[in-house]
Design an enzyme around this catalytic site. Structure first.
Site, short mmCIF file in Angstrom:
data_model
loop_
_atom_site.label_atom_id
_atom_site.label_comp_id
_atom_site.label_asym_id
_atom_site.label_seq_id
_atom_site.Cartn_x
_atom_site.Cartn_y
_atom_site.Cartn_z
N ARG A 265 0.82 -1.22 0.00
CA ARG A 265 0.00 0.00 0.00
C ARG A 265 0.85 1.27 0.00
O ARG A 265 0.56 2.23 -0.71
CB ARG A 265 -0.92 0.00 1.22
CG ARG A 265 -1.98 1.08 1.23
CD ARG A 265 -3.05 0.84 0.19
NE ARG A 265 -2.82 1.48 -1.08
CZ ARG A 265 -3.32 1.06 -2.23
NH1 ARG A 265 -4.09 0.00 -2.29
NH2 ARG A 265 -3.07 1.70 -3.34
N LYS B 170 1.65 25.24 -4.36
CA LYS B 170 0.40 24.62 -3.94
C LYS B 170 0.57 23.11 -3.87
O LYS B 170 0.09 22.35 -4.71
CB LYS B 170 -0.73 25.01 -4.89
CG LYS B 170 -1.04 26.51 -4.84
CD LYS B 170 -2.11 26.90 -5.84
CE LYS B 170 -2.39 28.39 -5.77
NZ LYS B 170 -3.38 28.83 -6.77
N LYS C 160 3.07 40.16 -3.46
CA LYS C 160 1.69 40.02 -3.89
C LYS C 160 0.87 41.20 -3.37
O LYS C 160 1.40 42.10 -2.69
CB LYS C 160 1.14 38.68 -3.39
CG LYS C 160 1.91 37.48 -3.96
CD LYS C 160 1.46 36.17 -3.33
CE LYS C 160 0.10 35.73 -3.82
NZ LYS C 160 0.13 35.26 -5.21
N GLU D 54 3.65 40.49 -8.42
CA GLU D 54 2.34 40.13 -8.97
C GLU D 54 1.61 41.41 -9.36
O GLU D 54 1.48 42.34 -8.55
CB GLU D 54 1.53 39.36 -7.93
CG GLU D 54 0.12 39.01 -8.38
CD GLU D 54 -0.69 38.42 -7.25
OE1 GLU D 54 -0.74 37.19 -7.15
OE2 GLU D 54 -1.26 39.21 -6.46
N ASP E 176 -1.35 38.28 -13.19
CA ASP E 176 -2.34 37.45 -12.49
C ASP E 176 -3.74 37.64 -13.05
O ASP E 176 -4.26 38.76 -13.12
CB ASP E 176 -2.32 37.82 -11.00
CG ASP E 176 -3.17 36.87 -10.17
OD1 ASP E 176 -3.08 35.65 -10.39
OD2 ASP E 176 -3.91 37.35 -9.30
#
Length: 282
Positions: free
Chosen positions: A102, A137, A169, A197, A218
């Protein structure tokens, strides 16, 4: 250990993952049901078209519990394979193989899922001149592994953490009192790579004048991206980001941006369909 990755300890990863699964009592099912000296032959195979990733780690899981296990990797990480392709064959102690199964499969399924999705995005922009980037992320604790998987799929690693570049940002800008002051403070701190950004065209000039070395454009539609690229005129790299998917990435690449970053590569990749099947038991 047949796996090397900067900043990642594969032996510790294998040890910790197995410890999580085994607990204090171990694999009570295999211990009760499988004779201690039973041997097993098995094959790990793909049930779908995938890009393989993580196979050396799968081997490490099996060898951790049976150092004498015979393991033959039949494809390499980064290979695209068709349904029914055997990825790995192994023979060894049956209890050890079933106990490690597993952990080995979870790792390969997760990393191959990321590599497979990444290849789909990379294929959509092949020949455009734009390069595909991953993001931060990632699942906490798995960043280096997940970014390894995106590389296997054809992406370029970007920002391994908060330490390797300044990323200014909107919230940084709000607290600092504007793009210009924020960038200037980053420069005074001696930071070489300063990504800013911007989500409006009127932010580009102040960012460049203050010393930005990279602009993240962005959530701009393609028409606005083209204007932004023209305004920058090659002075710094441009990166499109925000809401980009397989249906839109081609149009984004056609705008002339240097890079396209896609959080979905690690945030939304489904596990690859990979299984372990018994060849023979004796």
């Amino acid at each position: 250990m047949p796996f090397a990755l900067d900043g990642f300890d594969p032996a510790a990863f294998v040890r910790d993952v197995l410890a999580e699964d085994l607990g204090d009592a171990g694999d009570i099912t295999s211990t009760a049901v499988i004779p201690a000296d039973a041997r097993f032959r098995a094959v790990m195979d793909s049930r779908d078209t995938i890009v393989a990733a993580g196979l050396p780690l799968a081997e490490a899981f099996f060898r951790a519990l049976d150092p004498d296990m015979q393991v033959e990797r039949l494809v390499a990480d980064g290979d695209r394979v068709e349904p029914g392709t055997a990825l790995m064959r192994m023979e060894g102690n049956a209890r050890a193989m079933l106990t490690a199964e597993r952990s080995a499969l979870n790792t390969v399924q997760h990393l191959s899922g990321i590599a497979t999705l990444t290849r789909s995005y990379a294929d959509r922009i092949a020949g455009s001149g734009a390069r595909l980037l991953d993001t931060r992320k990632t699942i906490p604790g798995l960043r280096r592994l997940e970014k390894y998987a995106t590389r296997m799929g054809g992406a370029t690693n970007h920002r391994m953490g908060l330490w390797d570049a300044a990323m200014i940002k909107d919230n940084h800008v709000a607290v600092a009192g504007g793009i210009g002051p924020a960038v200037k403070r980053a420069r005074l701190a001696g930071i070489a790579s300063i990504i800013v950004e911007v989500d409006r065209l009127d932010q580009i000039a102040p960012a460049l004048e203050a010393g930005a070395t990279h602009l993240l454009l962005d959530n701009m539609p393609p028409a606005t991206l083209r204007e932004a690229v023209a305004m920058v005129a090659g002075r710094v790299p441009t990166e499109a980001s925000g809401g980009i998917d397989l249906d839109t990435i081609g149009a984004v690449a056609d705008t002339g941006v240097s890079f396209i970053s896609v959080g979905r590569l690690t945030q939304s990749a489904p596990a690859a369909d990979i299984g372990l099947d018994v060849a023979t038991a004796r």
